[in-house]
Design a protein around this motif. Structure first.
Motif, PDB file in Angstrom:
ATOM      1  N   MET A 184     -21.775  21.059  41.031  1.00 52.38           N
ATOM      2  CA  MET A 184     -22.363  21.692  42.201  1.00 52.38           C
ATOM      3  C   MET A 184     -21.280  22.280  43.087  1.00 52.38           C
ATOM      4  O   MET A 184     -21.360  23.427  43.518  1.00 52.38           O
ATOM      5  N   THR A 209     -28.032  21.909  38.720  1.00 54.85           N
ATOM      6  CA  THR A 209     -27.559  20.605  39.169  1.00 54.85           C
ATOM      7  C   THR A 209     -28.680  19.627  39.500  1.00 54.85           C
ATOM      8  O   THR A 209     -28.537  18.438  39.285  1.00 54.85           O
ATOM      9  N   ILE A 210     -29.770  20.126  40.070  1.00 51.73           N
ATOM     10  CA  ILE A 210     -30.730  19.159  40.610  1.00 51.73           C
ATOM     11  C   ILE A 210     -31.670  18.541  39.578  1.00 51.73           C
ATOM     12  O   ILE A 210     -31.879  17.333  39.599  1.00 51.73           O
ATOM     13  N   PRO A 211     -32.241  19.300  38.654  1.00 52.95           N
ATOM     14  CA  PRO A 211     -33.127  18.616  37.716  1.00 52.95           C
ATOM     15  C   PRO A 211     -32.344  17.726  36.772  1.00 52.95           C
ATOM     16  O   PRO A 211     -31.145  17.898  36.576  1.00 52.95           O
ATOM     17  N   ASN A 212     -33.030  16.772  36.175  1.00 50.65           N
ATOM     18  CA  ASN A 212     -32.395  15.736  35.383  1.00 50.65           C
ATOM     19  C   ASN A 212     -32.276  16.195  33.935  1.00 50.65           C
ATOM     20  O   ASN A 212     -33.014  15.743  33.076  1.00 50.65           O
ATOM     21  N   ALA A 227     -22.648  16.068  37.845  1.00 54.26           N
ATOM     22  CA  ALA A 227     -23.521  16.957  38.618  1.00 54.26           C
ATOM     23  C   ALA A 227     -22.887  17.310  39.944  1.00 54.26           C
ATOM     24  O   ALA A 227     -22.951  18.457  40.395  1.00 54.26           O
ATOM     25  N   GLU A 228     -22.244  16.317  40.584  1.00 57.54           N
ATOM     26  CA  GLU A 228     -21.635  16.619  41.885  1.00 57.54           C
ATOM     27  C   GLU A 228     -20.473  17.598  41.735  1.00 57.54           C
ATOM     28  O   GLU A 228     -20.345  18.549  42.498  1.00 57.54           O
ATOM     29  N   THR A 252     -28.783  25.349  42.038  1.00 61.53           N
ATOM     30  CA  THR A 252     -29.926  24.440  42.153  1.00 61.53           C
ATOM     31  C   THR A 252     -30.547  24.160  40.804  1.00 61.53           C
ATOM     32  O   THR A 252     -30.864  23.016  40.463  1.00 61.53           O
ATOM     33  N   LEU A 304     -36.436  11.329  37.731  1.00 68.62           N
ATOM     34  CA  LEU A 304     -35.457  12.304  38.205  1.00 68.62           C
ATOM     35  C   LEU A 304     -34.078  11.709  38.409  1.00 68.62           C
ATOM     36  O   LEU A 304     -33.190  12.371  38.906  1.00 68.62           O
ATOM     37  N   ASP A 305     -33.843  10.462  38.044  1.00 68.78           N
ATOM     38  CA  ASP A 305     -32.536   9.858  38.264  1.00 68.78           C
ATOM     39  C   ASP A 305     -31.613  10.129  37.101  1.00 68.78           C
ATOM     40  O   ASP A 305     -32.035  10.287  35.967  1.00 68.78           O
ATOM     41  N   MET A 306     -30.329  10.139  37.406  1.00 65.59           N
ATOM     42  CA  MET A 306     -29.330  10.320  36.352  1.00 65.59           C
ATOM     43  C   MET A 306     -28.517   9.050  36.220  1.00 65.59           C
ATOM     44  O   MET A 306     -28.473   8.237  37.120  1.00 65.59           O
TER      45      MET A 306
END
Lengths: 167, 156
Positions: B76, B115-118, B72-73, B112, B62-64
């Motif tokens: 969001m 942005t959250i999933p990789n 992503a930030e 959500t 799950l890391d980018m």
């Protein structure tokens, strides 16, 4: 923002902060609404006016309350709490307020009404000062919002009086 | 590792570690495995069981990478701001508090999902580490300790 936990936390915090912000603006927007409520109260009958056994005066009234409070409802209003109070002065207290009737108005359709009702709560004085007393009937309302600050206001209607002798 | 911990402390930490792994790793730890871990801990204090080493990096999918994190930030923040503004405007013009809340909730859910999933778009600039053979050709410069008592306070 490395792991999904960090991103989820940042997103949740920002979302809740933005939610607080839009709720504050929604509450602030209430100031720009045009409000002109009106009300009128008549005393139809004084049913009882006597002295209680422990010495206090008691009155029982029938009131005819008509009001138009529709302009107080905005998009951010949850309900309106309305009550009628009798206000008068005695030698002992400079202001006495006795609540006679109240109601919760849940939406705009019910805000224009006319009812005839006897007082819901007993009108009892602290003492025996009510004979021949002039008093005001005040309609108070509290606008309860969905978010934000609650506002309260009133309409004062002077000129009511009680008879000089007990009935 | 300079500090030594007592065997009982190591055992407690181990049990907590195993419980944490059980939470994040979707694999059932059977009872016999657990007793094997606990038994091996009593014999050697400092050795970490190999079984646990396998599950430590379970969630790294799950890391980018760094560029992806920045993207992503920013995404969001922008998406949530747009959701807030749009929901307020629609709610105010239709005089419906409910509509405002629904649109905002929809905006949060959409953000959500984006942005959250990789997603692969966040992993385009993969970080390239230096090859070990290349790194050996350029050794790290040695730190020369200059002992000068007059200047030591200002340097720190």
């Amino acid at each position: 923002m490395h792991t999904f936990g960090y991103r989820a936390n940042a997103l949740l915090t920002f979302a809740v902060t933005a939610l607080a912000f839009i709720c504050a603006i929604a509450s602030f927007s209430d100031k720009f609404s045009n409000q002109n409520p009106s009300a009128e109260i008549q005393i139809l009958n004084i049913n009882r006016f006597k002295k209680q056994s422990h010495g206090n005066d008691e009155v029982s009234l029938t009131l005819d309350i008509s009001a138009d409070l529709q302009s107080l409802f905005t998009w951010n209003t949850k309900q309106l709490f309305v009550f009628v109070a009798a206000e008068y002065e005695t030698p002992k207290n400079s202001l006495n307020q006795v609540s006679l009737w109240d109601a919760i108005i849940p939406d705009k359709e019910h805000a224009k009404f006319r009812i005839q009702v006897s007082n819901k709560y007993r009108f009892i004085d602290q003492g025996q000062n009510l004979r021949g007393k002039d008093f005001n009937l005040t309609l108070h309302w509290h606008v309860m919002p969905k978010t934000g600050k609650m506002f309260a206001d009133k309409i004062v209607m002077p000129g009511y009086s009680l008879p000089d002798a007990y009935r | 590792m300079g500090s030594q911990i007592r065997p009982i402390e190591y055992k407690i930490r181990l049990v907590r570690y195993v419980r944490y792994i059980k939470l994040v790793a979707p694999v059932k730890l059977s009872g016999s495995v657990l007793t094997e871990i606990l038994e091996s801990s009593s014999s050697s204090v400092k050795k970490k069981p190999e079984f646990l080493q396998r599950f430590e990096n379970r969630l790294h999918f799950l890391d980018m990478d760094w560029q992806g994190q920045k993207l992503a930030e920013q995404l969001m923040q922008i998406l949530l701001l747009i959701a807030a503004v749009v929901s307020f405007v629609v709610g105010y013009t239709t005089a419906s508090f409910r509509m405002m809340m629904l649109i905002y909730a929809g905006g949060v859910v959409l953000t959500t999902l984006i942005t959250i999933p990789n997603w692969p778009c966040f992993n385009r600039h993969h970080l390239k580490w230096l090859d070990p053979s290349e790194a050996e050709k350029h050794p790290k410069p040695q730190v020369v300790v200059v002992s000068s008592k007059k200047k030591s306070s200002s340097k720190k």
